[in-house]
Write a protein that holds these residues in place. Structure first.
Motif, PDB file in Angstrom:
ATOM      1  N   GLU A 157       2.396 -13.383   5.414  1.00 34.26           N
ATOM      2  CA  GLU A 157       2.634 -12.035   4.880  1.00 34.26           C
ATOM      3  C   GLU A 157       3.182 -11.110   5.962  1.00 34.26           C
ATOM      4  O   GLU A 157       4.130 -10.356   5.732  1.00 34.26           O
ATOM      5  CB  GLU A 157       1.329 -11.473   4.312  1.00 34.26           C
ATOM      6  CG  GLU A 157       1.524 -10.212   3.507  1.00 34.26           C
ATOM      7  CD  GLU A 157       0.218  -9.687   2.911  1.00 34.26           C
ATOM      8  OE1 GLU A 157       0.124  -8.465   2.745  1.00 34.26           O
ATOM      9  OE2 GLU A 157      -0.686 -10.496   2.631  1.00 34.26           O
ATOM     10  N   ASN A 161       6.888  -9.355   6.086  1.00 32.00           N
ATOM     11  CA  ASN A 161       7.011  -7.914   6.329  1.00 32.00           C
ATOM     12  C   ASN A 161       8.070  -7.620   7.371  1.00 32.00           C
ATOM     13  O   ASN A 161       8.824  -6.658   7.254  1.00 32.00           O
ATOM     14  CB  ASN A 161       5.673  -7.350   6.824  1.00 32.00           C
ATOM     15  CG  ASN A 161       4.966  -6.587   5.734  1.00 32.00           C
ATOM     16  OD1 ASN A 161       5.569  -6.229   4.730  1.00 32.00           O
ATOM     17  ND2 ASN A 161       3.686  -6.356   5.929  1.00 32.00           N
ATOM     18  N   LYS A 164      11.936  -7.814   5.996  1.00 34.27           N
ATOM     19  CA  LYS A 164      12.288  -7.071   4.786  1.00 34.27           C
ATOM     20  C   LYS A 164      13.793  -6.823   4.659  1.00 34.27           C
ATOM     21  O   LYS A 164      14.309  -6.705   3.560  1.00 34.27           O
ATOM     22  CB  LYS A 164      11.546  -5.732   4.755  1.00 34.27           C
ATOM     23  CG  LYS A 164      10.115  -5.875   4.289  1.00 34.27           C
ATOM     24  CD  LYS A 164       9.456  -4.539   4.099  1.00 34.27           C
ATOM     25  CE  LYS A 164       8.045  -4.713   3.567  1.00 34.27           C
ATOM     26  NZ  LYS A 164       7.168  -3.635   3.974  1.00 34.27           N
TER      27      LYS A 164
END
Length: 195
Positions: A157, A161, A164
């Motif tokens: 995760e 991030n 992006k």
């Protein structure tokens, strides 16, 4: 690029060793190394093994097939970033890294990663535990290797991030082997659990 640990008693699969003991953990790790070797030999890409401690001459990795290099850096992120930097310095246009603790990885997953880089910036192979088993890209993205709690469920995760602004393709979720629960219901490991 294949990241491995030198297969030494008490130094590999330590979380697995808590349940099965050091000798069984080493046996399982050697089993996984052999599996990784078989799978990667089937890919058409160039191959390099990055050793954790010391490059070995006479081991399962045939030097006519696998380049042999040393991991460099203080933590996993730094070592992976240095490996990617090394590969791109050798003029490779697409680079993928895998670990050596995945029985379910197949050569088509690696081939798919390279194919997906034709239309994506980064390819990630998500692991069931929240990390990833494969990372492929066409350049180094330094942020993805920094400020991560390596070996925890937050890694994937946090990595996504950091990406992006890039196009990311996700491969199928696979299970890497860290703890006894990862192998208890897997037929390939019955031999280690029933003896």
């Amino acid at each position: 690029m294949i990241f491995t640990r030198n297969p030494e008693l008490g130094k590999v699969k330590t979380r697995l060793a808590k349940s099965l003991g050091d000798e069984k953990a080493l046996e399982i790790y050697k089993f996984l190394l052999n599996r990784t070797k078989e799978v990667t030999q089937q890919t058409s890409s160039d191959k390099a093994v990055f050793y954790s401690v010391k490059v070995r001459d006479n081991d399962i990795w045939d030097a006519t097939i696998f380049q042999k290099l040393q991991q460099e850096g203080d933590d996993l992120g730094e070592r992976m970033q240095n490996a990617f930097t090394t590969a791109f310095a050798m003029r490779y246009e697409k680079v993928a890294i895998i670990g050596s603790d995945l029985y379910d990885l197949e050569s088509h997953h690696i081939d798919e990663a390279f194919n997906q880089l034709n239309s994506n910036d980064v390819v990630i192979g998500p692991a069931e535990d929240g990390g990833y088993y494969l990372l492929a890209s066409k350049q180094v993205y330094p942020d993805i290797f920094k400020n991560k709690d390596w070996g925890t469920s937050s890694v994937r995760e946090a990595t996504l991030n950091d990406l992006k602004k890039q196009s990311v393709f996700l491969l199928p979720i696979l299970n890497d082997v860290d703890v006894i629960e990862d192998i208890q219901n897997h037929s390939a490991f019955t031999q280690f659990l029933n003896s």
